[in-house]
Design an enzyme around this catalytic site. Structure first.
Site, short mmCIF file in Angstrom:
data_model
loop_
_atom_site.label_atom_id
_atom_site.label_comp_id
_atom_site.label_asym_id
_atom_site.label_seq_id
_atom_site.Cartn_x
_atom_site.Cartn_y
_atom_site.Cartn_z
N TYR A 29 0.84 -1.20 0.00
CA TYR A 29 0.00 0.00 0.00
C TYR A 29 0.88 1.25 0.00
O TYR A 29 0.65 2.19 -0.77
CB TYR A 29 -0.92 -0.03 1.22
N GLU A 51 -11.43 6.37 5.71
CA GLU A 51 -10.78 7.10 6.80
C GLU A 51 -11.75 7.26 7.98
O GLU A 51 -11.36 7.15 9.14
CB GLU A 51 -10.29 8.47 6.34
N TRP A 59 -5.19 1.23 10.53
CA TRP A 59 -5.38 1.27 9.08
C TRP A 59 -5.24 -0.13 8.49
O TRP A 59 -5.90 -0.46 7.51
CB TRP A 59 -4.41 2.25 8.44
#
Length: 203
Positions: A29, A51, A59
């Site tokens: 990522y 988010e 995350w």
């Protein structure tokens, strides 16, 4: 300028922050997505929603669930999500593949409706993408350590206020700063990272 002491040099010789050096998914990522410009409505809507779901979680958790989120929320097509009703809410609450938080699910549906409503409005003629990118600062941070990376900025505070004014939820200043980092509006790659300056937005 010397590289950050917070970088981890991988087997490939590339410097990455600690969060991107321990997990293959996070490394991929970081190497290919994080901080690259996203300027289309659907792409920004997805990132804004994810988010929001990330709030209070890691995350990595959200990234692992991203395929399930995309399936559950019609690929984050704002027009499709905007018409979700009670049956969809119950379907989503029963979906173990996503984060089953009713407030965040309701916010995502509401944010889709707010995204649709933004199109063609004064100050956001290009919709969500134009509005979000209008808060790009004149300068970006140049962090040498993790401690140098801000968690909010005057621009993220202003963006948060504007989105809330337009009906968005789960868009606090810290969440909006994370969004700005993720989509290239600011570059908070550490000095010496192989990704520093690669977005084309900041040299």
């Amino acid at each position: 300028m010397a590289a950050s002491t917070d970088l981890v040099i991988g087997a490939d010789g590339r410097g990455r922050p600690l969060w991107a050096a321990r997990d293959p998914l996070l490394q991929a990522y970081y190497d290919t997505e994080w901080g690259m410009p996203i300027r289309d409505e659907q792409g920004l809507f997805e990132r804004l929603c994810l988010e929001g779901f990330q709030s209070g979680l890691s995350w990595a958790t959200i990234l692992r669930k991203r395929p399930a989120f995309r399936a559950a929320f019609a690929g984050f097509d704002p027009d499709a999500v905007a018409v979700f009703g009670d049956d969809d809410i119950e379907r989503l609450m029963g979906d173990a593949g996503i984060v089953r938080n009713r407030a965040k699910i309701l916010a995502t549906i509401g944010n889709a409706r707010a995204t649709v409503a933004l199109r063609g409005t004064v100050g956001a003629g290009g919709g969500l993408a134009e509005l979000v990118w209008s808060f790009r600062p004149l300068q970006t941070p140049v962090p040498r350590s993790h401690a140098d990376i801000p968690t909010t900025s005057p621009e993220s505070v202003a963006l948060s206020k504007e989105l809330k004014r337009r009906g968005f939820r789960f868009v606090g200043p810290t969440t909006m700063y994370a969004l700005m980092e993720a989509v290239g509006i600011v570059d908070t790659h550490l000095v010496g990272s192989h990704r520093r300056g690669t977005s084309g937005v900041w040299s």
